[in-house]
Design a protein around this motif. Structure first.
Motif, PDB file in Angstrom:
ATOM      1  N   GLY A 211    -170.070 -45.857 -25.580  1.00 16.29           N
ATOM      2  CA  GLY A 211    -169.017 -46.586 -24.550  1.00 16.29           C
ATOM      3  C   GLY A 211    -168.026 -46.983 -25.044  1.00 16.29           C
ATOM      4  N   ILE A 212    -167.779 -47.713 -26.282  1.00 22.48           N
ATOM      5  CA  ILE A 212    -166.773 -48.038 -26.975  1.00 22.48           C
ATOM      6  C   ILE A 212    -165.596 -47.004 -27.407  1.00 22.48           C
ATOM      7  CG2 ILE A 212    -165.821 -49.205 -28.959  1.00 22.48           C
ATOM      8  CD1 ILE A 212    -168.444 -50.942 -28.970  1.00 22.48           C
ATOM      9  N   ILE A 213    -166.293 -45.753 -27.720  1.00 21.46           N
ATOM     10  CA  ILE A 213    -165.658 -44.661 -27.949  1.00 21.46           C
ATOM     11  C   ILE A 213    -164.839 -44.042 -26.679  1.00 21.46           C
ATOM     12  CG2 ILE A 213    -165.639 -42.109 -28.617  1.00 21.46           C
ATOM     13  CD1 ILE A 213    -167.801 -43.067 -30.877  1.00 21.46           C
ATOM     14  N   LEU A 214    -165.666 -44.239 -25.664  1.00 20.58           N
ATOM     15  CA  LEU A 214    -164.950 -43.693 -24.122  1.00 20.58           C
ATOM     16  C   LEU A 214    -163.780 -44.554 -23.905  1.00 20.58           C
ATOM     17  CD1 LEU A 214    -168.363 -43.050 -22.292  1.00 20.58           C
ATOM     18  CD2 LEU A 214    -166.541 -41.230 -23.007  1.00 20.58           C
ATOM     19  N   HIS A 225    -168.795 -53.605 -18.277  1.00 24.69           N
ATOM     20  CA  HIS A 225    -170.204 -53.858 -18.795  1.00 24.69           C
ATOM     21  C   HIS A 225    -170.815 -52.559 -18.999  1.00 24.69           C
ATOM     22  CE1 HIS A 225    -170.663 -57.641 -15.740  1.00 24.69           C
ATOM     23  NE2 HIS A 225    -169.496 -57.880 -17.120  1.00 24.69           N
ATOM     24  N   LEU A 226    -171.330 -52.432 -20.540  1.00 26.09           N
ATOM     25  CA  LEU A 226    -171.835 -51.525 -20.876  1.00 26.09           C
ATOM     26  C   LEU A 226    -173.332 -51.820 -21.469  1.00 26.09           C
ATOM     27  CD1 LEU A 226    -169.005 -50.484 -23.530  1.00 26.09           C
ATOM     28  CD2 LEU A 226    -169.632 -49.492 -21.103  1.00 26.09           C
ATOM     29  N   ILE A 273    -174.626 -54.478 -13.687  1.00 22.57           N
ATOM     30  CA  ILE A 273    -174.321 -53.520 -12.718  1.00 22.57           C
ATOM     31  C   ILE A 273    -173.322 -52.635 -13.705  1.00 22.57           C
ATOM     32  CG2 ILE A 273    -173.154 -52.793 -10.525  1.00 22.57           C
ATOM     33  CD1 ILE A 273    -174.164 -55.486  -9.467  1.00 22.57           C
ATOM     34  N   ILE A 274    -173.384 -51.367 -13.836  1.00 17.05           N
ATOM     35  CA  ILE A 274    -172.605 -50.789 -14.952  1.00 17.05           C
ATOM     36  C   ILE A 274    -171.896 -49.600 -14.025  1.00 17.05           C
ATOM     37  CG2 ILE A 274    -173.730 -51.291 -16.858  1.00 17.05           C
ATOM     38  CD1 ILE A 274    -174.942 -48.440 -16.737  1.00 17.05           C
ATOM     39  N   LYS A 278    -169.610 -46.264 -15.585  1.00 17.66           N
ATOM     40  CA  LYS A 278    -170.163 -44.854 -15.004  1.00 17.66           C
ATOM     41  C   LYS A 278    -168.815 -44.111 -14.405  1.00 17.66           C
ATOM     42  CE  LYS A 278    -174.443 -44.597 -13.205  1.00 17.66           C
ATOM     43  NZ  LYS A 278    -175.431 -44.974 -12.580  1.00 17.66           N
ATOM     44  N   LYS A 279    -168.219 -44.743 -13.603  1.00 21.18           N
ATOM     45  CA  LYS A 279    -167.086 -43.919 -12.790  1.00 21.18           C
ATOM     46  C   LYS A 279    -166.000 -43.916 -13.602  1.00 21.18           C
ATOM     47  CE  LYS A 279    -164.389 -44.560  -8.492  1.00 21.18           C
ATOM     48  NZ  LYS A 279    -164.127 -45.277  -7.476  1.00 21.18           N
ATOM     49  N   GLU A 280    -165.467 -44.972 -14.409  1.00 18.94           N
ATOM     50  CA  GLU A 280    -164.125 -44.751 -14.956  1.00 18.94           C
ATOM     51  C   GLU A 280    -164.206 -44.367 -16.434  1.00 18.94           C
ATOM     52  OE1 GLU A 280    -161.853 -48.276 -14.970  1.00 18.94           O
ATOM     53  OE2 GLU A 280    -162.323 -48.561 -12.624  1.00 18.94           O
ATOM     54  N   LEU A 281    -165.454 -44.396 -17.075  1.00 18.71           N
ATOM     55  CA  LEU A 281    -165.636 -44.020 -18.455  1.00 18.71           C
ATOM     56  C   LEU A 281    -166.486 -42.842 -18.560  1.00 18.71           C
ATOM     57  CD1 LEU A 281    -166.068 -47.314 -20.051  1.00 18.71           C
ATOM     58  CD2 LEU A 281    -163.768 -46.114 -19.923  1.00 18.71           C
TER      59      LEU A 281
END
Length: 299
Positions: A211-214, A225-226, A273-274, A278-281
């Motif tokens: 997630g951080i790499i994304l 929120h990851l 709630i993520i 999910k949508k942006e990354l």
């Protein structure tokens, strides 16, 4: 591009450095207090440097020298009871050190990624999105809220990645996380008690690193929120580990927070709630059962 990772000796730091080297072409500068505890890495794109981030002069000189394009600030005092008992040390590491890094990043215009926590919330409701109002229940959470505010007021391009109950395989020299602690104790037939009245959305450490790499790849700004998506208690997690590893559950007992005498209050129900991530990354965490298979393999 150069990426500086603070707290590289920790569970997240080690996995993040490993993933960055495997999945990107960037030069990675890993920092931690003291010598490296990261498993040996032979890569011309990797450098480890000891850095005490509570030393403002050292931080400023180091960043001005290496001039990273991106700073991922993963270093923190995260042991909740230690933060409650030693508030000055907690504040110095979690807040003052963050401000030192911010000030240095302003001079070189680095993109700043701050790793935060679900403990910025009080835990009264659970399943928080990025717009939820912070209201920490303990000193650790308060320190992370203060650091978040410093990041938001910095004027830097920034992202704040909040996460929740991180678990995963211990690469080298890390203190146990809940998964390794349960397995080690049950394998040694040592009785353990695990709380069943605290709810989280546990986060597999490799998902968090991804997630951080994304965020890095998209240079995504703001709060994300990851975490995983499954709501679980620590006891649920412990039972799943015992079943997967075929360990005797008679040494595992269920308890609640009232039976523990701890300096710091824990929020009862957090979890994330993520949808935004999910949508942006295109963030896509694995299921808990799949994570156990990745951690322990076939048993």
């Amino acid at each position: 591009m150069k990426i500086l990772v603070t707290g590289a000796n920790g569970l997240l730091g080690q996995h993040l450095v490993k993933s960055l080297l495997e999945k990107t072409v960037h030069h990675i500068i890993a920092t931690g207090k003291g010598s490296s505890r990261i498993p040996f890495i032979e890569n011309e794109r990797y450098t480890y440097c000891a850095l005490d981030i509570t030393d403002g002069i050292a931080v400023n000189n180091f960043l001005l020298d290496c001039r990273p394009d991106i700073v991922v600030h993963a270093a923190a005092m995260t042991q909740v009871d230690e933060c409650e008992v030693h508030p000055v040390e907690c504040w110095n590491l979690n807040v003052t050190a963050t401000r030192f890094l911010i000030d240095a990043c302003k001079e070189i215009k680095s993109f700043f990624i701050f790793i935060s926590t679900d403990f910025v919330f009080d835990g009264d409701k659970g399943m928080y999105d990025e717009t939820a109002i912070t209201a920490p229940a303990n000193y650790y959470g308060s320190s992370k809220v203060a650091a978040e505010k410093a990041v938001e007021a910095s004027g830097l391009d920034f992202a704040i990645a909040r996460t929740c109950l991180v678990y995963g395989s211990v690469l080298s020299g890390n203190r146990s996380n809940i998964i390794s602690w349960v397995k080690e104790n049950l394998a040694a037939q040592k009785p353990i008690r695990v709380v069943s009245d605290q709810w989280r959305t546990p986060t597999y450490v490799e998902d968090l690193a991804n997630g951080i790499i994304l965020i890095i790849e998209k240079k995504a700004k703001g709060i994300y929120h990851l975490s995983g998506e499954e709501v679980m208690t620590p006891y649920n997690m412990a039972v799943a580990v015992a079943q997967y590893c075929k360990l005797d559950k008679q040494f595992l007992s269920e308890t609640n927070a009232i039976n523990f005498t701890q300096p710091a209050k824990r929020p009862v129900r957090t979890g994330f709630i993520i949808d935004k991530a999910k949508k942006e990354l295109s963030f896509a965490p694995v299921k808990f059962a799949e994570a156990l298979q990745k951690i322990f393999g076939s048993i």
